[in-house]
Design a protein around this motif. Structure first.
Motif, PDB file in Angstrom:
ATOM      1  N   TYR A 266       0.808  -1.225   0.000  1.00 18.96           N
ATOM      2  CA  TYR A 266       0.000   0.000   0.000  1.00 18.96           C
ATOM      3  C   TYR A 266       0.848   1.286   0.000  1.00 18.96           C
ATOM      4  O   TYR A 266       0.317   2.376   0.167  1.00 18.96           O
ATOM      5  CB  TYR A 266      -0.968  -0.010   1.187  1.00 18.96           C
ATOM      6  CG  TYR A 266      -2.028  -1.088   1.043  1.00 18.96           C
ATOM      7  CD1 TYR A 266      -3.104  -0.907   0.167  1.00 18.96           C
ATOM      8  CD2 TYR A 266      -1.924  -2.284   1.749  1.00 18.96           C
ATOM      9  CE1 TYR A 266      -4.063  -1.893   0.013  1.00 18.96           C
ATOM     10  CE2 TYR A 266      -2.883  -3.287   1.587  1.00 18.96           C
ATOM     11  CZ  TYR A 266      -3.956  -3.081   0.714  1.00 18.96           C
ATOM     12  OH  TYR A 266      -4.903  -4.070   0.550  1.00 18.96           O
ATOM     13  N   HIS A 267       2.158   1.130  -0.182  1.00 20.16           N
ATOM     14  CA  HIS A 267       3.074   2.279  -0.280  1.00 20.16           C
ATOM     15  C   HIS A 267       2.977   3.202   0.936  1.00 20.16           C
ATOM     16  O   HIS A 267       2.812   4.407   0.808  1.00 20.16           O
ATOM     17  CB  HIS A 267       2.817   3.083  -1.563  1.00 20.16           C
ATOM     18  CG  HIS A 267       2.871   2.234  -2.791  1.00 20.16           C
ATOM     19  ND1 HIS A 267       4.039   1.704  -3.283  1.00 20.16           N
ATOM     20  CD2 HIS A 267       1.878   1.791  -3.610  1.00 20.16           C
ATOM     21  CE1 HIS A 267       3.789   0.975  -4.349  1.00 20.16           C
ATOM     22  NE2 HIS A 267       2.478   1.004  -4.572  1.00 20.16           N
ATOM     23  N   VAL A 268       3.049   2.605   2.114  1.00 18.57           N
ATOM     24  CA  VAL A 268       3.089   3.413   3.342  1.00 18.57           C
ATOM     25  C   VAL A 268       4.283   2.951   4.179  1.00 18.57           C
ATOM     26  O   VAL A 268       4.790   1.859   3.995  1.00 18.57           O
ATOM     27  CB  VAL A 268       1.779   3.265   4.178  1.00 18.57           C
ATOM     28  CG1 VAL A 268       0.605   3.882   3.447  1.00 18.57           C
ATOM     29  CG2 VAL A 268       1.497   1.812   4.541  1.00 18.57           C
ATOM     30  N   SER A 269       4.738   3.810   5.092  1.00 20.40           N
ATOM     31  CA  SER A 269       5.880   3.427   5.925  1.00 20.40           C
ATOM     32  C   SER A 269       5.376   2.644   7.137  1.00 20.40           C
ATOM     33  O   SER A 269       4.205   2.747   7.515  1.00 20.40           O
ATOM     34  CB  SER A 269       6.632   4.673   6.397  1.00 20.40           C
ATOM     35  OG  SER A 269       5.795   5.387   7.293  1.00 20.40           O
ATOM     36  N   LEU A 270       6.277   1.895   7.748  1.00 19.37           N
ATOM     37  CA  LEU A 270       5.901   1.161   8.954  1.00 19.37           C
ATOM     38  C   LEU A 270       5.517   2.137  10.062  1.00 19.37           C
ATOM     39  O   LEU A 270       4.675   1.843  10.901  1.00 19.37           O
ATOM     40  CB  LEU A 270       7.042   0.240   9.415  1.00 19.37           C
ATOM     41  CG  LEU A 270       6.697  -0.636  10.624  1.00 19.37           C
ATOM     42  CD1 LEU A 270       5.581  -1.632  10.307  1.00 19.37           C
ATOM     43  CD2 LEU A 270       7.910  -1.395  11.129  1.00 19.37           C
ATOM     44  N   SER A 271       6.100   3.328  10.031  1.00 13.67           N
ATOM     45  CA  SER A 271       5.765   4.282  11.091  1.00 13.67           C
ATOM     46  C   SER A 271       4.287   4.693  10.996  1.00 13.67           C
ATOM     47  O   SER A 271       3.621   4.896  12.009  1.00 13.67           O
ATOM     48  CB  SER A 271       6.726   5.474  11.078  1.00 13.67           C
ATOM     49  OG  SER A 271       6.157   6.600  10.524  1.00 13.67           O
ATOM     50  N   CYS A 272       3.719   4.795   9.772  1.00 14.73           N
ATOM     51  CA  CYS A 272       2.269   5.067   9.606  1.00 14.73           C
ATOM     52  C   CYS A 272       1.441   3.954  10.251  1.00 14.73           C
ATOM     53  O   CYS A 272       0.453   4.222  10.937  1.00 14.73           O
ATOM     54  CB  CYS A 272       1.886   5.134   8.135  1.00 14.73           C
ATOM     55  SG  CYS A 272       2.459   6.592   7.279  1.00 14.73           S
ATOM     56  N   LEU A 273       1.871   2.721   9.999  1.00 14.79           N
ATOM     57  CA  LEU A 273       1.136   1.575  10.545  1.00 14.79           C
ATOM     58  C   LEU A 273       1.215   1.552  12.081  1.00 14.79           C
ATOM     59  O   LEU A 273       0.221   1.281  12.770  1.00 14.79           O
ATOM     60  CB  LEU A 273       1.712   0.280   9.944  1.00 14.79           C
ATOM     61  CG  LEU A 273       1.081  -1.046  10.376  1.00 14.79           C
ATOM     62  CD1 LEU A 273      -0.425  -1.065  10.136  1.00 14.79           C
ATOM     63  CD2 LEU A 273       1.733  -2.218   9.639  1.00 14.79           C
ATOM     64  N   LEU A 274       2.391   1.865  12.617  1.00 17.21           N
ATOM     65  CA  LEU A 274       2.550   1.896  14.084  1.00 17.21           C
ATOM     66  C   LEU A 274       1.680   2.995  14.702  1.00 17.21           C
ATOM     67  O   LEU A 274       1.016   2.776  15.718  1.00 17.21           O
ATOM     68  CB  LEU A 274       4.020   2.136  14.450  1.00 17.21           C
ATOM     69  CG  LEU A 274       4.993   0.987  14.158  1.00 17.21           C
ATOM     70  CD1 LEU A 274       6.437   1.493  14.206  1.00 17.21           C
ATOM     71  CD2 LEU A 274       4.808  -0.173  15.131  1.00 17.21           C
ATOM     72  N   ILE A 275       1.682   4.182  14.078  1.00 15.45           N
ATOM     73  CA  ILE A 275       0.853   5.277  14.597  1.00 15.45           C
ATOM     74  C   ILE A 275      -0.624   4.880  14.544  1.00 15.45           C
ATOM     75  O   ILE A 275      -1.376   5.112  15.485  1.00 15.45           O
ATOM     76  CB  ILE A 275       1.097   6.585  13.806  1.00 15.45           C
ATOM     77  CG1 ILE A 275       2.504   7.120  14.091  1.00 15.45           C
ATOM     78  CG2 ILE A 275       0.065   7.657  14.168  1.00 15.45           C
ATOM     79  CD1 ILE A 275       2.935   8.276  13.193  1.00 15.45           C
ATOM     80  N   MET A 276      -1.016   4.244  13.427  1.00 13.69           N
ATOM     81  CA  MET A 276      -2.412   3.814  13.287  1.00 13.69           C
ATOM     82  C   MET A 276      -2.781   2.822  14.392  1.00 13.69           C
ATOM     83  O   MET A 276      -3.853   2.921  15.005  1.00 13.69           O
ATOM     84  CB  MET A 276      -2.611   3.179  11.900  1.00 13.69           C
ATOM     85  CG  MET A 276      -4.043   2.782  11.598  1.00 13.69           C
ATOM     86  SD  MET A 276      -5.129   4.223  11.512  1.00 13.69           S
ATOM     87  CE  MET A 276      -6.720   3.396  11.538  1.00 13.69           C
ATOM     88  N   GLY A 277      -1.878   1.873  14.651  1.00 14.15           N
ATOM     89  CA  GLY A 277      -2.139   0.888  15.706  1.00 14.15           C
ATOM     90  C   GLY A 277      -2.250   1.538  17.076  1.00 14.15           C
ATOM     91  O   GLY A 277      -3.181   1.262  17.846  1.00 14.15           O
ATOM     92  N   LEU A 278      -1.316   2.438  17.384  1.00 16.77           N
ATOM     93  CA  LEU A 278      -1.296   3.102  18.698  1.00 16.77           C
ATOM     94  C   LEU A 278      -2.521   3.994  18.890  1.00 16.77           C
ATOM     95  O   LEU A 278      -3.181   3.950  19.924  1.00 16.77           O
ATOM     96  CB  LEU A 278      -0.018   3.937  18.857  1.00 16.77           C
ATOM     97  CG  LEU A 278       1.272   3.126  19.057  1.00 16.77           C
ATOM     98  CD1 LEU A 278       2.492   4.015  18.817  1.00 16.77           C
ATOM     99  CD2 LEU A 278       1.334   2.498  20.448  1.00 16.77           C
ATOM    100  N   ARG A 279      -2.836   4.803  17.870  1.00 19.27           N
ATOM    101  CA  ARG A 279      -3.961   5.738  18.044  1.00 19.27           C
ATOM    102  C   ARG A 279      -5.281   4.971  18.172  1.00 19.27           C
ATOM    103  O   ARG A 279      -6.184   5.381  18.891  1.00 19.27           O
ATOM    104  CB  ARG A 279      -3.992   6.787  16.928  1.00 19.27           C
ATOM    105  CG  ARG A 279      -4.371   6.248  15.572  1.00 19.27           C
ATOM    106  CD  ARG A 279      -4.983   7.270  14.634  1.00 19.27           C
ATOM    107  NE  ARG A 279      -5.997   8.089  15.245  1.00 19.27           N
ATOM    108  CZ  ARG A 279      -7.235   7.681  15.516  1.00 19.27           C
ATOM    109  NH1 ARG A 279      -7.611   6.437  15.261  1.00 19.27           N
ATOM    110  NH2 ARG A 279      -8.105   8.533  16.053  1.00 19.27           N
ATOM    111  N   THR A 280      -5.400   3.836  17.444  1.00 24.13           N
ATOM    112  CA  THR A 280      -6.628   3.028  17.533  1.00 24.13           C
ATOM    113  C   THR A 280      -6.742   2.394  18.919  1.00 24.13           C
ATOM    114  O   THR A 280      -7.833   2.276  19.474  1.00 24.13           O
ATOM    115  CB  THR A 280      -6.645   1.950  16.428  1.00 24.13           C
ATOM    116  OG1 THR A 280      -6.446   2.592  15.154  1.00 24.13           O
ATOM    117  CG2 THR A 280      -7.967   1.196  16.403  1.00 24.13           C
TER     118      THR A 280
END
Length: 466
Positions: A266-280
């Protein structure tokens, strides 16, 4: 101050002032220490290693930084011409691994003096497990994780070039002073700084963030009750002690690669995924769509920035308002776009950011909207330069300095041996227990994997399912 001991002096950068800013609040000055070791499973020619370390010092200006304070209490920095200290050697081979590691932990918890003295230490170490290499300690004013890795890699490549056939000599490092002058020119009122100030002021003025607690709304509700203000949006989450512990959770190689494949697809960085996980996770625990955490930005976009050493990290609150009816993937794309926008303005001074925000939304000292900080460290020594060594195994280890001014700081990095992820939680012992971190880590992983497997699932459904 113009010169010091014959060397031109320079003011501190915004990144350095940020470290001094929180060090001033901390009774333990070792809060700025970064300690690490790098060892390889191989016999070492200690004399060649020592010369390689001297050579790496010569190539890296920020390793030769010194600080001096004037009569008014302002700090300056300058670079000395060469490093003449003896490189220490410590033989741990007759000790246990626990004893060796405890000694290095003790070294990491001794603060540096700042006035006109070296602010790093390199020790050659012979370990009980047959691995040998170096322990490295630096003050955060002179180094961040990326420049530290860059320096260690330089030492190894210089050593390998001397010892092994066909290993190329590493390409030159970049000038620290050159990057420093660029930073100072920016801060002296450039057009770019004006644009960045406008961007951040607008972001802050938009509306007041709200605090989300690790276990729910308890801390915020307690603050509302204590202050008699039912609308209060900030809370205290630190304890009265800065004593910290480091708890590390390991994600295996296979699940890590599932996360990485998703990011590639999906052309995103792992840091985007980590932020998404944490904020959720915070959204689930607090019932708020509005979540803010501190994130670190490395500011190393160009090759010169990558190789100039020094400390370039700026840390800003990263606030997302994502409703539960958005899908996991939509949330990630919102984070990516917002991150890209923030990166463009990331030279702005973080101390100024917090000063402006607290002027706009006055609250008592010690209160915050951010329950934690996140750093993702994508760079490992695996990148380039160590493949030529055949299959020599190596290990890196970080040692806690024992102090933190924040309740919780998460650093996520890749392990060198299997490329799995390590979640390093540094936390105030009295503010956050290991059990609470385990609980959070468990749910963070559940949220991320549920989202990665079903990117079109609504966030509200993921919260229910986990």
């Amino acid at each position: 101050m113009r010169k010091r001991k014959g060397h031109p002096v320079y003011p501190l950068t915004a990144a350095q002032k940020f470290h001094l800013f929180y060090m001033n609040f901390c009774p333990k000055k070792e809060v700025l220490n970064i300690g690490t070791s790098l060892t390889i499973e191989s016999e070492i020619d200690w004399e060649v290693l020592k010369q390689s370390i001297y050579k790496a010092y010569e190539r890296c200006e920020s390793m030769r930084l010194r600080f001096a304070q004037d009569k008014e209490g302002n700090w300056y920095q300058y670079v000395v011409d060469k490093e003449e200290r003896d490189i220490e050697f410590v033989d741990f081979s007759d000790k246990t691994m626990e004893e060796a590691e405890q000694t290095m932990k003790d070294w990491t918890q001794v603060p540096f003096k700042l006035q006109d003295v070296p602010v790093n230490r390199v020790v050659m170490i012979k370990m009980p497990d047959g691995f040998n290499g170096i322990y490295f300690l630096a003050n955060h004013l002179t180094m961040d994780a990326q420049s530290l890795i860059c320096f260690l890699k330089d030492v190894i490549e210089i050593y390998c070039n001397a010892k092994f056939e066909g290993v190329a000599y590493p390409s030159d490092m970049a000038s620290y002073i050159e990057q420093l002058q660029k930073d100072l020119a920016y801060e002296a009122g450039s057009k770019a700084r004006e644009r960045d100030t406008q961007y951040f002021h607008k972001l802050i003025e938009d509306s007041e963030p709200i605090y989300n607690g690790l276990e729910g709304r308890g801390q915020l509700e307690a603050e509302r009750e204590r202050s008699g203000n039912p609308e209060a949006r900030a809370a205290v989450n630190v304890s009265d002690s800065v004593d910290s512990a480091l708890d590390i959770f390991h994600l295996e190689e296979e699940p890590t690669s599932r996360l990485m494949k998703f990011c590639e697809k999906y052309h995103v960085s792992l840091s985007c995924l980590l932020i998404m996980g944490l904020r959720t996770y915070f959204q689930k625990m607090n019932g708020n769509d509005d979540v803010s955490i501190n994130t670190a930005i490395a500011r190393r976009a160009t090759l010169k920035e990558k190789k100039s050493g020094g400390t370039r990290i700026h840390s800003f609150p990263f606030r997302t308002v994502i409703s539960e009816d958005k899908t996991f993937l939509e949330g990630i794309y919102m984070i990516r776009d917002q991150q890209n926008e923030m990166f463009r303005h990331a030279n702005f001074d973080p101390v100024e950011y917090f000063a402006y925000r607290s002027k706009l939304y006055p609250h008592q000292g010690g209160q915050t909207y951010e329950p934690m900080s996140l750093t993702y460290q994508p760079m490992t020594l695996k990148e380039k330069g160590l493949e030529q060594l055949g299959n020599i195994r190596y290990k890196t280890k970080w040692y806690p300095n024992g102090a933190t001014t924040q309740a919780m700081y998460l650093t996520v990095m890749h392990r060198p041996d299997d490329n799995g992820l390590d979640f390093n939680f540094e936390h105030q012992v009295k503010a956050v227990s290991r059990e609470k971190l385990e609980f959070m880590y468990y749910y963070l992983c559940k949220i991320m994997f549920k989202g990665v497997e079903n990117p079109n699932l609504k966030i509200g459904d993921i919260i229910k399912l986990v």
